[in-house]
Design an enzyme around this catalytic site. Structure first.
Site, short mmCIF file in Angstrom:
data_model
loop_
_atom_site.label_atom_id
_atom_site.label_comp_id
_atom_site.label_asym_id
_atom_site.label_seq_id
_atom_site.Cartn_x
_atom_site.Cartn_y
_atom_site.Cartn_z
CB CYS A 2 -0.88 0.01 1.26
SG CYS A 2 -1.93 -1.41 1.40
NE ARG A 27 4.34 1.91 -1.23
CZ ARG A 27 5.34 1.67 -0.36
NH1 ARG A 27 6.55 2.08 -0.65
NH2 ARG A 27 5.14 1.00 0.75
CD1 TRP A 74 -0.40 -4.89 -4.49
CD2 TRP A 74 -0.11 -6.05 -2.62
NE1 TRP A 74 0.15 -6.10 -4.83
CE2 TRP A 74 0.33 -6.84 -3.70
CE3 TRP A 74 -0.03 -6.60 -1.35
CZ2 TRP A 74 0.85 -8.12 -3.55
CZ3 TRP A 74 0.49 -7.87 -1.19
CH2 TRP A 74 0.91 -8.61 -2.29
CG ASN A 98 1.97 -0.19 3.68
OD1 ASN A 98 1.52 -1.27 3.30
ND2 ASN A 98 3.22 0.18 3.45
N GLY A 99 0.27 -2.24 5.97
CA GLY A 99 0.79 -3.28 6.86
C GLY A 99 -0.28 -4.34 7.09
CD GLU A 481 17.62 -10.32 -11.40
OE1 GLU A 481 17.23 -11.05 -10.49
OE2 GLU A 481 17.13 -9.20 -11.61
CE LYS A 485 14.21 -7.75 -12.96
NZ LYS A 485 14.70 -8.28 -11.75
CD GLU A 488 10.38 -8.76 -11.48
OE1 GLU A 488 9.72 -8.38 -10.51
OE2 GLU A 488 11.61 -8.70 -11.52
CG HIS A 504 21.31 -33.89 -13.14
ND1 HIS A 504 21.74 -35.11 -12.71
CD2 HIS A 504 22.42 -33.22 -13.52
CE1 HIS A 504 23.06 -35.18 -12.78
NE2 HIS A 504 23.51 -34.04 -13.27
CE LYS A 604 11.78 -1.05 -6.87
NZ LYS A 604 12.51 -1.88 -7.86
C1 AGP Z 1 12.86 -7.99 -8.43
O1 AGP Z 1 12.74 -7.44 -9.73
C2 AGP Z 1 11.58 -7.86 -7.64
N1 AGP Z 1 11.10 -6.53 -7.61
C3 AGP Z 1 11.70 -8.48 -6.26
O2 AGP Z 1 12.13 -9.81 -6.40
C4 AGP Z 1 12.66 -7.75 -5.30
O3 AGP Z 1 14.00 -7.95 -5.72
C5 AGP Z 1 12.49 -8.36 -3.90
O4 AGP Z 1 11.16 -8.16 -3.49
C6 AGP Z 1 13.45 -7.76 -2.87
O5 AGP Z 1 13.19 -6.39 -2.73
P1 AGP Z 1 14.24 -5.50 -1.88
O6 AGP Z 1 15.54 -5.53 -2.64
O7 AGP Z 1 13.62 -4.15 -1.81
O8 AGP Z 1 14.39 -6.15 -0.53
#
Ligand code: AGP
Length: 609
Positions: A2, A27, A74, A98-99, A481, A485, A488, A504, A604
């Protein structure tokens, strides 16, 4: 997660709030709302969906005022809907949150037994009832909030208005981010700095369970005993322009292109130009670092992949054994922390709940903690024993790019520093790595100039539903990674695998519909091995996309498509190999028309478990 914004001052509060919410869109959210003190009452307007829906509703309401709060939700408790959207109201109290309140059901049941009625499914509405209930028993605003939040378990960042308080509002937090922006005769609260950086860069932070009473003239902060706390403010270096797209179609594309600058800003101030040696002033007085017996790297998602690269770097350059763990696993694993263990939580936002909890778990067991964060004053940064800040600038796109490469850069610096501290790294080797690091930003710039070559590859494969990413050694985490990318932001299923694992299992997946992206830079001890992996994939009609090195004439024969990178030492190659994978994911997502900067279901910063 949020987003919260609050304002009191002379500006049109609605304009400030809506702009702030727009800057918090990254976010991730599914509904939004505002509350404005209009004369002697509070008016609340909420809508499901995007901010444009809220703006449409507000157009007919002509709300005008100088005090208000706003929220992008969110969903955690209760489905995305207008009813569950914030702000929530009970009696004279209006609140944004938020929380997650972990004991909200127990509190809700207790209140219902007293006759309280609820209209939403949220945990937040319960907080409004608790505050109003304290008000009704004669407590003043501050004490009412204090009594209410003292009953909460879990995490919260709150903005609270009361109809009886037209000239002030309250903010408080626990395990959830909230910043206070200080202006001249105007004050702000926000979940994150970009929401208010257009108006002020003078920021104060709140510690957990402190209560801030915000009026136009000032912010008074009370500790958990309601004693006034003196808290100095500081200026953030992020400018409004830094949170703008600057002509790029998406923040993610801008941030991919910002990587040379971000790396220079992160590295340069930590290199003694006269000796080409690393300087980490933040750690100069940490004597324990010369006898570290073990390093534990903790992170989630992309930060978790940075940890995996960090293992290679610290073990190679400082010869210290390294354990890598996902924060969400470490925190519940009853971990063994031996004496002289250095724990390094890595987090761009500095607010990831699992990483914060994992770090605290390690601290509680006697570890020294050195965090790597990108956000000044973030919770992890403030809770760690020591912190190394990357200087990537604000990363708005949900998909992490420049934060990742600057995390890697910081891991190079930390590895070199540890290797020098414990005497395991010869001086000339430190020089070589430092000089190599300094050459990376211009090499990345040369790669960025050619990224459009990848658009052809994207057009050829964007319709595929499954991708396989392969890498070995220090580039295995880069394969992971690259897969993250793609999945996501394009919603395509993508798996990263150690190339040596092909036989394997994953080789069963390969056919003419399966693009196989292989990270195969020259100079690697396992380059020959990767070639045989490519042959295996080709032999099964896999469509091979090779991330290779300029001048490599053997690998292309096994590839359907290639993208070549400048030659660099294997130990530095992750800083280059990840760049085309970031852009490939971006280019495919743009072709698919997904919401690149705010992909579905993602946030985010994951500030809840
Ligand atoms: C990566 O592209 C994502 N946004 C997500 O995996 C992110 O890296 C992860 O949530 C960790 O976030 P942070 O680095 O703010 O702790």
């Amino acid at each position: 997660m949020c987003g919260i914004i609050g304002y009191i001052g002379d500006r049109d509060v609605l304009e400030v709030i809506l702009e702030g919410l727009q800057r918090l869109e990254y976010r991730g959210y599914d509904s939004a709302g505002v509350a404005v003190m209009t004369g002697d009452d509070l008016e609340v307007v909420k809508s499901a969906g995007k901010l444009s829906n809220l703006r449409d509703k507000l157009r007919d309401r002509h709300l005008s005022g100088r005090l208000g709060i706003g929220h992008t939700r969110w969903a955690t408790h209760g489905k995305p809907s207008e009813t569950n959207a914030h702000p929530h109201r009970h009696g004279n109290i209006v609140i944004v949150h938020n929380g997650i309140v972990e004991n909200y059901l127990e509190l809700k049941r207790s209140l219902m037994l007293e006759g309280h009625e609820f209209y939403s499914e949220t945990d937040t509405e319960v907080i409004a009832h608790l505050i109003q209930r304290a008000f009704d028993t004669g407590y003043d605003f501050v004490h009412a909030v204090k009594i209410a939040v003292s009953r909460l378990e879990g995490s919260f960042a709150l903005g609270i208005l009361a109809t009886s308080e037209p000239d002030r509002f309250i903010a408080t937090k626990r395990n959830s981010p909230l910043v206070i922006g200080c202006g001249k005769d105007e004050q702000f609260i926000a979940s994150d700095i970009p929401a208010i950086v257009n108006y002020t860069r003078e920021i104060k932070h709140l510690e957990d369970d402190e209560i801030a009473v915000v009026t136009r003239q000032k912010v008074v902060i009370y500790d958990r005993n309601l004693e006034i706390v003196e808290r100095s403010s500081h200026n953030v270096t992020w400018s409004p322009i830094m949170v703008e797209k600057l002509g790029y179609k998406h923040f993610m594309l801008k941030e991919i292109h910002e990587q040379p600058r971000a790396l220079i800003d992160t590295i340069m101030e930590r290199v003694d130009k006269s000796t080409n040696r690393i300087i980490l002033e933040e750690l100069e007085n940490v004597s324990e670092l010369s006898q570290v017996s073990k390093v534990v790297l903790l992170g989630c998602g992309t930060a978790g992949h940075a940890c995996m690269v960090g293992k290679f770097l610290i073990e190679k350059l400082a010869r210290i054994p390294v354990e890598v763990d996902l924060s969400s696993e470490y925190r519940y694993r009853d971990p063994i922390v031996l004496p002289d263990t250095l724990v390094v939580p890595i987090s761009q936002s500095g607010e990831t709940a699992d990483t914060l909890a994992a770090m605290n778990e390690a601290k509680g067991r006697g570890a020294i903690t050195v965090a790597i964060c990108n956000v000044i004053d973030s919770t992890i940064a403030r809770s760690a024993d020591h912190v190394l800040f990357t200087h990537a600038g604000p990363e708005i796109g949900v998909a992490s790019t420049k934060a990742f490469t600057t995390q890697l850069a910081m891991l190079y610096l930390l590895s070199l520093y540890l290797g020098r501290k414990n005497g395991k790294l010869p001086l000339e080797h430190e020089h070589d790595i430092v000089l190599g690091l300094l050459r990376i930003p211009p090499l990345i710039s040369s790669v960025l100039d050619r990224l459009v070559e990848l658009d052809n590859i994207s057009h050829r494969f964007f319709h595929c539903r499954d991708f396989l990413y392969l890498g070995r050694g220090i580039n295995y985490p880069i394969a992971l990674e690259g897969a993250l990318k793609l999945k996501e932001i394009s919603y395509i299923h993508a798996e990263g695998y150690a190339a040596g694992e092909m036989k394997h299992g994953p080789i069963a997946l390969i056919d003419e519909h399966m693009p196989v992206v292989v990270v195969a830079p020259m100079g690697s001890r396992t380059h020959e091995k990767i070639l045989s992996n490519l042959e295996e994939a080709k032999a099964r009609n896999g469509k091979v996309i090779g991330i290779i090195t300029e001048g490599d004439h053997s690998t292309p024969q096994f590839c359907d498509e290639v993208f070549s990178l400048p030659l660099c030492a294997e130990v530095l190659s992750p800083l280059l190999t990840v760049i085309p994978l970031q852009y490939l994911a971006y280019s495919i997502a743009v072709l698919l028309g997904t919401d690149v900067d705010q992909p579905r279901n993602l946030a985010k910063s994951v500030t809840v478990e």
